[in-house]
Design an enzyme around this catalytic site. Structure first.
Site, PDB file in Angstrom:
ATOM      1  CG  HIS A  73      -2.039  -0.899   1.222  1.00 28.98           C
ATOM      2  ND1 HIS A  73      -3.040  -1.046   2.097  1.00 28.98           N
ATOM      3  CD2 HIS A  73      -2.266  -1.954   0.357  1.00 28.98           C
ATOM      4  CE1 HIS A  73      -3.905  -1.875   1.904  1.00 28.98           C
ATOM      5  NE2 HIS A  73      -3.481  -2.606   0.767  1.00 28.98           N
ATOM      6  CE1 TYR A 202      -4.817   3.578   9.400  1.00 28.29           C
ATOM      7  CE2 TYR A 202      -5.314   3.490  11.730  1.00 28.29           C
ATOM      8  CZ  TYR A 202      -4.448   2.919  10.735  1.00 28.29           C
ATOM      9  OH  TYR A 202      -3.336   2.107  10.776  1.00 28.29           O
ATOM     10  N   PRO A 294      -3.126   0.047  19.299  1.00 28.09           N
ATOM     11  CG  PRO A 294      -4.793  -1.422  18.675  1.00 28.09           C
ATOM     12  CD  PRO A 294      -4.447  -0.599  19.903  1.00 28.09           C
ATOM     13  CE  LYS A 298       4.717   3.049  13.412  1.00 24.46           C
ATOM     14  NZ  LYS A 298       4.786   2.792  11.995  1.00 24.46           N
ATOM     15  CE1 TYR A 386      -0.580   3.521   9.886  1.00 23.59           C
ATOM     16  CE2 TYR A 386       0.028   2.744   7.797  1.00 23.59           C
ATOM     17  CZ  TYR A 386      -0.612   2.714   8.857  1.00 23.59           C
ATOM     18  OH  TYR A 386      -1.796   1.666   8.739  1.00 23.59           O
TER      19      TYR A 386
HETATM   20  P1  FAD Z   1       3.668 -11.870  21.315  1.00 24.92           P
HETATM   21  O1  FAD Z   1       2.809 -11.983  19.928  1.00 24.92           O
HETATM   22  O2  FAD Z   1       2.415 -11.739  22.149  1.00 24.92           O
HETATM   23  O3  FAD Z   1       4.266 -13.420  21.641  1.00 24.92           O
HETATM   24  C1  FAD Z   1       4.649 -13.856  22.835  1.00 24.92           C
HETATM   25  C2  FAD Z   1       4.539 -15.256  22.729  1.00 24.92           C
HETATM   26  O4  FAD Z   1       5.030 -15.952  24.195  1.00 24.92           O
HETATM   27  C3  FAD Z   1       3.090 -15.921  22.677  1.00 24.92           C
HETATM   28  O5  FAD Z   1       3.226 -16.982  21.404  1.00 24.92           O
HETATM   29  C4  FAD Z   1       2.885 -16.454  23.776  1.00 24.92           C
HETATM   30  O6  FAD Z   1       2.121 -17.661  23.653  1.00 24.92           O
HETATM   31  C5  FAD Z   1       4.019 -17.022  24.457  1.00 24.92           C
HETATM   32  N1  FAD Z   1       4.310 -17.005  26.061  1.00 24.92           N
HETATM   33  C6  FAD Z   1       3.706 -16.247  26.780  1.00 24.92           C
HETATM   34  N2  FAD Z   1       3.743 -16.470  28.099  1.00 24.92           N
HETATM   35  C7  FAD Z   1       4.835 -17.657  27.861  1.00 24.92           C
HETATM   36  C8  FAD Z   1       5.375 -18.435  29.013  1.00 24.92           C
HETATM   37  N3  FAD Z   1       5.159 -18.228  30.164  1.00 24.92           N
HETATM   38  N4  FAD Z   1       5.967 -19.390  28.544  1.00 24.92           N
HETATM   39  C9  FAD Z   1       6.272 -19.706  27.138  1.00 24.92           C
HETATM   40  N5  FAD Z   1       5.683 -18.947  26.153  1.00 24.92           N
HETATM   41  C10 FAD Z   1       4.935 -17.872  26.544  1.00 24.92           C
HETATM   42  N6  FAD Z   1      -0.788  -4.877  17.002  1.00 24.92           N
HETATM   43  C11 FAD Z   1      -1.040  -4.039  16.038  1.00 24.92           C
HETATM   44  O7  FAD Z   1      -0.223  -3.181  15.312  1.00 24.92           O
HETATM   45  N7  FAD Z   1      -2.384  -4.221  15.209  1.00 24.92           N
HETATM   46  C12 FAD Z   1      -3.294  -4.871  15.828  1.00 24.92           C
HETATM   47  O8  FAD Z   1      -4.272  -5.043  15.277  1.00 24.92           O
HETATM   48  C13 FAD Z   1      -3.044  -5.652  16.844  1.00 24.92           C
HETATM   49  N8  FAD Z   1      -3.915  -6.301  17.605  1.00 24.92           N
HETATM   50  C14 FAD Z   1      -3.484  -7.049  18.628  1.00 24.92           C
HETATM   51  C15 FAD Z   1      -4.601  -8.084  19.396  1.00 24.92           C
HETATM   52  C16 FAD Z   1      -3.993  -8.499  20.480  1.00 24.92           C
HETATM   53  C17 FAD Z   1      -5.206  -9.501  21.250  1.00 24.92           C
HETATM   54  C18 FAD Z   1      -2.888  -8.512  21.063  1.00 24.92           C
HETATM   55  C19 FAD Z   1      -2.461  -9.254  22.536  1.00 24.92           C
HETATM   56  C20 FAD Z   1      -1.895  -7.807  20.453  1.00 24.92           C
HETATM   57  C21 FAD Z   1      -2.196  -6.950  19.324  1.00 24.92           C
HETATM   58  N9  FAD Z   1      -1.387  -6.255  18.538  1.00 24.92           N
HETATM   59  C22 FAD Z   1      -1.758  -5.290  17.455  1.00 24.92           C
HETATM   60  C23 FAD Z   1       0.099  -6.244  19.112  1.00 24.92           C
HETATM   61  C24 FAD Z   1       1.056  -7.109  18.099  1.00 24.92           C
HETATM   62  O9  FAD Z   1       0.347  -8.326  17.800  1.00 24.92           O
HETATM   63  C25 FAD Z   1       2.047  -7.365  19.233  1.00 24.92           C
HETATM   64  O10 FAD Z   1       2.866  -6.224  19.426  1.00 24.92           O
HETATM   65  C26 FAD Z   1       3.135  -8.570  18.686  1.00 24.92           C
HETATM   66  O11 FAD Z   1       2.543  -9.778  18.873  1.00 24.92           O
HETATM   67  C27 FAD Z   1       4.462  -8.492  19.453  1.00 24.92           C
HETATM   68  O12 FAD Z   1       5.114  -9.636  19.494  1.00 24.92           O
HETATM   69  P2  FAD Z   1       5.882 -10.320  20.594  1.00 24.92           P
HETATM   70  O13 FAD Z   1       6.447 -11.635  19.746  1.00 24.92           O
HETATM   71  O14 FAD Z   1       6.455  -9.437  21.341  1.00 24.92           O
HETATM   72  O15 FAD Z   1       4.789 -10.991  21.376  1.00 24.92           O
HETATM   73  C1  PHB Z   2      -4.915  -4.583  10.858  1.00 25.00           C
HETATM   74  O1  PHB Z   2      -5.027  -4.754   9.834  1.00 25.00           O
HETATM   75  O2  PHB Z   2      -5.155  -5.501  11.725  1.00 25.00           O
HETATM   76  C2  PHB Z   2      -4.374  -3.315  11.486  1.00 25.00           C
HETATM   77  C3  PHB Z   2      -4.359  -2.360  10.564  1.00 25.00           C
HETATM   78  C4  PHB Z   2      -4.063  -0.829  11.130  1.00 25.00           C
HETATM   79  C5  PHB Z   2      -3.805  -0.909  12.428  1.00 25.00           C
HETATM   80  C6  PHB Z   2      -4.169  -1.944  13.300  1.00 25.00           C
HETATM   81  C7  PHB Z   2      -4.574  -3.014  12.788  1.00 25.00           C
HETATM   82  O3  PHB Z   2      -3.458   0.270  12.741  1.00 25.00           O
END
Ligand code: FAD
Ligand code: PHB
Length: 392
Positions: A73, A202, A294, A298, A386
């Site tokens: 995009h 948005y 979100p 980021k 962005y």
């Molecule tokens: P995570 O993806 O959370 O990975 C952590 C991993 O550790 C998981 O697989 C978990 O199962 C594992 N874990 C946890 N505790 C333990 C333990 N004790 N022992 C072993 N393993 C463990 N960001 C956006 O930009 N847009 C969005 O729309 C968006 N939606 C989201 C919706 C939800 C419900 C959540 C929680 C986050 C969302 N985010 C979004 C944020 C984005 O998804 C996260 O920033 C991203 O997943 C970060 O990656 P990470 O690997 O740091 O953590």
């Molecule tokens: C998404 O596609 O899930 C999405 C896109 C933009 C955002 C957050 C989530 O700011």
């Protein structure tokens, strides 16, 4: 008893990418994940990859499917008062762009790369605890397939997300916490219908924020601002579509395509940072160390930025005994973390209706939106943040 160089807790984007980047430098690791493989591969979360994230995944050899299936995009739409305004991201940033590709697809690609390379990745581990974090040989204890295990490593990477155990394993009082909770949440759905727009929308509306995004030419991802204590049971499909139609409506009769809802969930909104990102031999990365609302898309990109810095620092330390990168890890990452915190807070504040807010707030938000849509300087501020800043 198992030995490895880096014990990685969590197989989200941060943990899996760290393991992959370390292997490319000849550093061994073991990844421990609490959930099963199907669960982490199906977890619907973020969808927008910054240019720098795409470049890193490509350079690391895990970008093939992303390039085939990801949607590039070059702009996005800000919609308010019944009208859309395009922000030309690429034109404002010297050709940079974002790619829409689901987080769970990134996770699938990284798991496949890990297993193909014969790397250790244990699913369904239980009862993870960290020990001797200040010594030379920290250990991670856990249960796996019914037996008690101990992993001895040189370094532990806490990549276990916001609700993980690694941050909590650091003695109380060592970390400073900076936090803000927002008085709203996002209801997110995935619908089997072609997106109604080529680019993300948005939308600011007096009933609350709405976002139109997508996952593929046949899957639309939509979000609605809702109350933080709402339950999905209060949001039957008809109510969701009514609300989306109302908030996204334009004066020129734009129509929103509707289809079966295949996923529905509520995400709380929070800004959170701990400092520093290190204690002794444990390094925190991604959501384990910081959360952004979100609105700026980021969270995932910031997790990727952390592990890029961490993998390079660990590579230099294991290869040459050079600890400069590890010593600077926290400070280096926190510069980007706070830039992204500000951007995410700013987008969130500009686009949401604050319960209890007064008409003055609404006037300020509309003025800010008009400014972003009419001033090249203001639009560039949004665009460069962005798509992701190269230097922070
Ligand atoms: P995570 O993806 O959370 O990975 C952590 C991993 O550790 C998981 O697989 C978990 O199962 C594992 N874990 C946890 N505790 C333990 C333990 N004790 N022992 C072993 N393993 C463990 N960001 C956006 O930009 N847009 C969005 O729309 C968006 N939606 C989201 C919706 C939800 C419900 C959540 C929680 C986050 C969302 N985010 C979004 C944020 C984005 O998804 C996260 O920033 C991203 O997943 C970060 O990656 P990470 O690997 O740091 O953590
Ligand atoms: C998404 O596609 O899930 C999405 C896109 C933009 C955002 C957050 C989530 O700011």
């Amino acid at each position: 008893m198992m030995d490895t160089q880096v014990g990685i807790v969590g197989a989200g984007p941060a943990g899996l990418l760290l393991a992959h980047l370390l292997r490319l430098q000849g550093v061994e690791s073991v990844v421990l994940e609490a959930r099963d493989r199907a669960y982490v591969e199906a977890r619907v979360r973020a969808g927008v990859l910054e240019q720098g994230t795409v470049d890193l995944l490509s350079e690391a050899g895990v970008g093939d499917r992303l390039h085939r299936e990801g949607l590039v995009h070059q702009g996005l739409e800000l919609r308010f008062d019944g009208r859309g305004h395009r922000i030309d991201l690429s034109e404002l940033t010297g050709g940079r762009a974002i790619t829409v590709y689901g987080q769970q697809e990134v996770v699938k690609d990284l798991i496949a790369a890990r297993l193909d390379a014969g790397g250790e990745l244990l699913f369904e581990v239980d009862g993870v605890t960290l020990h001797d974090l200040e010594g030379e040989a920290p250990t991670v204890r856990f249960r796996h397939e019914g037996s008690e295990e101990e992993l001895r490593c040189a370094v532990v990477a806490g990549c276990d997300g916001f609700h993980g155990v690694c941050r909590e394993a650091i003695p109380a009082g060592t970390l400073s916490v900076y936090e803000r909770e927002y008085p709203f949440a996002w209801l997110g759905i995935l619908a089997e219908v072609a997106p109604s727009s080529e680019e993300l929308i948005y939308c600011y509306h007096e009933r609350g924020f709405a976002l139109h995004s997508m996952r593929s030419p046949r899957l639309t991802r939509l979000y609605l601002q809702c109350a933080p204590d709402d339950d999905v049971a209060e949001w039957p499909d008809d109510r969701i579509w009514d609300e989306l139609r109302t908030r996204l409506a334009t004066d020129d009769q734009w129509t929103l395509g509707e289809g079966p809802i295949v996923e529905k969930g509520i995400t709380p909104m929070r800004s959170f940072v701990v400092e520093p990102l290190r204690f002794g031999r444990v390094f925190l990365a991604g959501d384990a160390a910081h959360i952004v609302p979100p609105t700026g898309a980021k969270g995932l990109n910031l997790a990727v930025a952390d592990v890029r810095v961490l993998s390079e620092a660990l590579g230099a330390w294991f290869a040459q005994g050079d600890s400069a990168g590890l010593d600077a890890y926290s400070e280096t990452c926190l510069r980007r973390v706070w830039r992204v915190q500000h951007f995410s807070w700013w987008m969130t504040s500009m686009l949401h209706r604050f319960p209890g807010g007064d008409p003055f707030d609404g006037r300020l938000q509309r003025s800010q939106l008009r400014y972003v849509c009419s001033s090249r300087a203001a639009a560039t501020t949004l665009a460069e943040n962005y798509v992701g800043l190269e230097l922070v």
